[in-house]
Design a protein around this motif. Structure first.
Motif, PDB file in Angstrom:
ATOM      1  N   ALA A  83       0.829  -1.208   0.000  1.00  0.00           N
ATOM      2  CA  ALA A  83       0.000   0.000   0.000  1.00  0.00           C
ATOM      3  C   ALA A  83       0.863   1.258   0.000  1.00  0.00           C
ATOM      4  O   ALA A  83       0.552   2.238  -0.692  1.00  0.00           O
ATOM      5  CB  ALA A  83      -0.930  -0.010   1.208  1.00  0.00           C
ATOM      6  N   ARG A  84       1.958   1.228   0.754  1.00  0.00           N
ATOM      7  CA  ARG A  84       2.843   2.397   0.779  1.00  0.00           C
ATOM      8  C   ARG A  84       3.496   2.633  -0.585  1.00  0.00           C
ATOM      9  O   ARG A  84       3.662   3.764  -1.030  1.00  0.00           O
ATOM     10  CB  ARG A  84       3.922   2.214   1.853  1.00  0.00           C
ATOM     11  N   GLN A  85       3.851   1.545  -1.253  1.00  0.00           N
ATOM     12  CA  GLN A  85       4.549   1.685  -2.520  1.00  0.00           C
ATOM     13  C   GLN A  85       3.614   1.984  -3.692  1.00  0.00           C
ATOM     14  O   GLN A  85       3.917   2.833  -4.543  1.00  0.00           O
ATOM     15  CB  GLN A  85       5.347   0.411  -2.825  1.00  0.00           C
ATOM     16  N   TRP A  86       2.460   1.270  -3.734  1.00  0.00           N
ATOM     17  CA  TRP A  86       1.598   1.342  -4.902  1.00  0.00           C
ATOM     18  C   TRP A  86       0.325   2.157  -4.676  1.00  0.00           C
ATOM     19  O   TRP A  86      -0.392   2.459  -5.635  1.00  0.00           O
ATOM     20  CB  TRP A  86       1.194  -0.070  -5.333  1.00  0.00           C
ATOM     21  N   GLY A  87       0.031   2.489  -3.416  1.00  0.00           N
ATOM     22  CA  GLY A  87      -1.205   3.205  -3.122  1.00  0.00           C
ATOM     23  C   GLY A  87      -2.285   2.277  -2.607  1.00  0.00           C
ATOM     24  O   GLY A  87      -2.151   1.050  -2.619  1.00  0.00           O
ATOM     25  N   ALA A  88      -3.398   2.872  -2.163  1.00  0.00           N
ATOM     26  CA  ALA A  88      -4.465   2.095  -1.534  1.00  0.00           C
ATOM     27  C   ALA A  88      -5.254   1.270  -2.536  1.00  0.00           C
ATOM     28  O   ALA A  88      -5.816   0.227  -2.184  1.00  0.00           O
ATOM     29  CB  ALA A  88      -5.413   3.034  -0.779  1.00  0.00           C
ATOM     30  N   GLY A  89      -5.350   1.717  -3.775  1.00  0.00           N
ATOM     31  CA  GLY A  89      -6.139   1.004  -4.775  1.00  0.00           C
ATOM     32  C   GLY A  89      -5.362   0.762  -6.043  1.00  0.00           C
ATOM     33  O   GLY A  89      -4.260   1.303  -6.254  1.00  0.00           O
ATOM     34  N   ALA A  90      -5.940  -0.049  -6.931  1.00  0.00           N
ATOM     35  CA  ALA A  90      -5.268  -0.390  -8.190  1.00  0.00           C
ATOM     36  C   ALA A  90      -5.399   0.715  -9.233  1.00  0.00           C
ATOM     37  O   ALA A  90      -4.705   0.679 -10.245  1.00  0.00           O
ATOM     38  CB  ALA A  90      -5.844  -1.696  -8.747  1.00  0.00           C
ATOM     39  N   THR A  91      -6.308   1.642  -9.016  1.00  0.00           N
ATOM     40  CA  THR A  91      -6.549   2.854  -9.827  1.00  0.00           C
ATOM     41  C   THR A  91      -7.305   2.614 -11.122  1.00  0.00           C
ATOM     42  O   THR A  91      -7.678   3.567 -11.796  1.00  0.00           O
ATOM     43  CB  THR A  91      -5.244   3.610 -10.184  1.00  0.00           C
ATOM     44  N   GLY A  92      -7.558   1.381 -11.507  1.00  0.00           N
ATOM     45  CA  GLY A  92      -8.294   1.136 -12.742  1.00  0.00           C
ATOM     46  C   GLY A  92      -8.418  -0.341 -13.034  1.00  0.00           C
ATOM     47  O   GLY A  92      -7.968  -1.197 -12.260  1.00  0.00           O
ATOM     48  N   SER A  93      -9.034  -0.649 -14.154  1.00  0.00           N
ATOM     49  CA  SER A  93      -9.140  -2.048 -14.567  1.00  0.00           C
ATOM     50  C   SER A  93      -7.754  -2.571 -14.931  1.00  0.00           C
ATOM     51  O   SER A  93      -6.827  -1.810 -15.212  1.00  0.00           O
ATOM     52  CB  SER A  93     -10.085  -2.182 -15.758  1.00  0.00           C
ATOM     53  N   ARG A  94      -7.630  -3.888 -14.949  1.00  0.00           N
ATOM     54  CA  ARG A  94      -6.321  -4.491 -15.227  1.00  0.00           C
ATOM     55  C   ARG A  94      -5.798  -4.100 -16.605  1.00  0.00           C
ATOM     56  O   ARG A  94      -4.589  -4.034 -16.821  1.00  0.00           O
ATOM     57  CB  ARG A  94      -6.415  -6.020 -15.137  1.00  0.00           C
ATOM     58  N   LEU A  95      -6.686  -3.857 -17.559  1.00  0.00           N
ATOM     59  CA  LEU A  95      -6.258  -3.539 -18.917  1.00  0.00           C
ATOM     60  C   LEU A  95      -5.932  -2.063 -19.108  1.00  0.00           C
ATOM     61  O   LEU A  95      -5.447  -1.670 -20.171  1.00  0.00           O
ATOM     62  CB  LEU A  95      -7.346  -3.952 -19.916  1.00  0.00           C
ATOM     63  N   VAL A  96      -6.193  -1.246 -18.086  1.00  0.00           N
ATOM     64  CA  VAL A  96      -5.891   0.181 -18.193  1.00  0.00           C
ATOM     65  C   VAL A  96      -4.696   0.503 -17.292  1.00  0.00           C
ATOM     66  O   VAL A  96      -3.552   0.489 -17.729  1.00  0.00           O
ATOM     67  CB  VAL A  96      -7.124   1.044 -17.864  1.00  0.00           C
ATOM     68  N   THR A  97      -4.942   0.745 -16.006  1.00  0.00           N
ATOM     69  CA  THR A  97      -3.839   1.051 -15.087  1.00  0.00           C
ATOM     70  C   THR A  97      -3.790   0.100 -13.890  1.00  0.00           C
ATOM     71  O   THR A  97      -2.962   0.275 -13.004  1.00  0.00           O
ATOM     72  CB  THR A  97      -3.966   2.488 -14.553  1.00  0.00           C
ATOM     73  N   GLY A  98      -4.669  -0.894 -13.863  1.00  0.00           N
ATOM     74  CA  GLY A  98      -4.818  -1.725 -12.669  1.00  0.00           C
ATOM     75  C   GLY A  98      -3.883  -2.897 -12.550  1.00  0.00           C
ATOM     76  O   GLY A  98      -3.976  -3.666 -11.585  1.00  0.00           O
TER      77      GLY A  98
END
Length: 409
Positions: A83-98
């Motif tokens: 979480a510290r490195q990548w943030g709390a969420g994936a930010t999008g779908s796997r095919l976009v930014t997730g």
């Protein structure tokens, strides 16, 4: 002299449409929910949420933390670090930014550990099952529609996948390879048989080698939900599909959850590389869903590392399940012999099951309570889940509390 019409004693003026208004105007659109709730209440089937504190004093035999890893310091630290490195969420779908490097590494590690060519990680085991079923048995091609052959005891996620797939369906008796064979024989096109590896209600295992043989006789594929097998069955917890000698076979696909033995959250589909490639382009719950949170991916990776280092956890959870079963059966209760971590103890009625579970909680032990419609046969149960980190003393005390608080038949 004109006479007013007699009054209807069941008439409710507040629900009538004003003169000249469209039919239904003024009607309560959710009024039916109240009647539905009253029927469920009368049948003892109302479900309620019970938020637990972080420091709950109960011994947990209700959750699915089979290996006791959800609070393991390496696992929680890995989640925090991700979480510290990548943030709390994936930010999008796997095919976009997730998709992150963590997701890719987790897929490689899961595939290697379970013995499959490739893997694809999802936000939950439920979405993984929906993806696998709908993408592998969708509407027919030039060769005719696909057939889905589904065990009547399958998990709700597999059932929902079958409903959404828009394929022909055959629901077969529980754990019956001959019924699968018969259903496949009546269909000329492509087909997919779908089963849990370990069934979540009673904890019994599917006859995977016999099911695979039935499928191969008719050129069908086999999809196995190994949610309750990963971490518990097979060499070092590699799962029921691995234990059956089917891992990596070109006609076998498995799904797993990260929320049980691996103490995290999420799910994955494991199978041949071409199947995983197909899912990336065709599975709606992959394409349109936000990716798994990095913290969950990091936690699952750490849990997998612990399991590799401590393979005895798998044997320990089976040992505890067997001991719980032995003690409740010795006391005269009807319980299904566990093939993995789940021990199912039958209750006289839905209401009795609820009271029994509540009395167990009062005695210091959280147990599961399964009632219709969650149980396909309509029989209510206490559902006990073994954990590898329970002590012998806790197991003995838990069995004693279950026996002591049991309702009259």
């Amino acid at each position: 002299m004109s006479q007013d019409p007699p009054q209807d004693p069941l008439r409710d003026p507040s629900r009538e449409s004003p003169q000249g208004s469209p039919p239904g105007a003024g009607r309560d659109p959710f009024g039916w929910i109240d009647a539905h709730h009253e029927r469920r209440l009368a049948a003892g089937l109302v479900r309620t949420l019970r938020p637990r504190p972080a420091d709950a004093p109960l011994v947990d035999l209700a959750g699915n933390d089979y290996l006791g890893l959800t609070r393991h310091p390496e696992v929680t630290e890995a989640a925090a670090a991700a979480a510290r490195q990548w943030g709390a969420g994936a930010t999008g779908s796997r095919l976009v930014t997730g998709s992150t490097a963590l997701h890719a590494r987790l897929e490689e590690e899961l595939a290697a550990f379970c013995g499959f060519e490739a893997a694809l990680v999802f936000s939950s085991g439920y979405t993984a099952n929906l993806a696998a079923v709908t993408a592998l048995a969708g509407p027919g091609d030039a060769g005719g529609p696909a057939l889905l052959v589904s065990d009547e005891g399958n998990h709700a996620s597999l059932i929902d996948g079958c409903r959404l797939a828009r394929a022909e369906k055959a629901i077969v008796p529980h754990a019956d390879p001959d019924a699968v064979r018969k259903a496949l024989a009546a269909h000329a096109g492509r087909a997919l048989a779908v089963t849990d590896s370990v069934f979540s209600v009673d904890g019994d295992a599917a006859p995977l080698p016999a099911l695979a043989a039935a499928c191969r006789e008719h050129g069908a594929a086999l999809l196995v939900d190994d949610a309750h097998g990963l971490g518990v069955l097979g060499e070092g917890g590699r799962g029921a599909v691995h234990a059956a000698g089917l891992a990596g076979d070109p006609d076998v696909v498995a799904t797993v959850t990260l929320s049980k033995s691996l103490g995290s959250q999420g799910g994955a589909v494991l199978g041949p590389e071409r199947v995983i490639r197909h899912l990336v382009s065709n599975a709606r719950t992959f394409i349109f869903d936000t990716g798994l949170a990095p913290a969950a991916a990091g936690a699952a990776l750490a849990a997998l590392a612990v399991l590799r280092r401590e393979p005895g956890r798998a044997a320990r959870v089976r040992e505890i399940a067997a001991e719980l079963h032995r003690r409740v059966v010795a006391a005269g209760f009807e319980a299904v012999r566990p093939d993995a971590a789940v021990v199912s103890v039958r209750a006289p009625s839905p209401e009795a099951a609820v009271r029994w579970a509540a009395d167990c909680r009062a005695a210091g032990f959280a147990v599961g309570c399964f009632r219709p419609p969650s149980v396909p046969d309509g029989v209510s149960r206490l559902r006990l889940t073994a954990r590898a980190d329970l002590t012998d003393r806790q197991v003995k005390a838990a069995a004693g509390a279950i026996v002591r608080t049991a309702p009259a038949a």
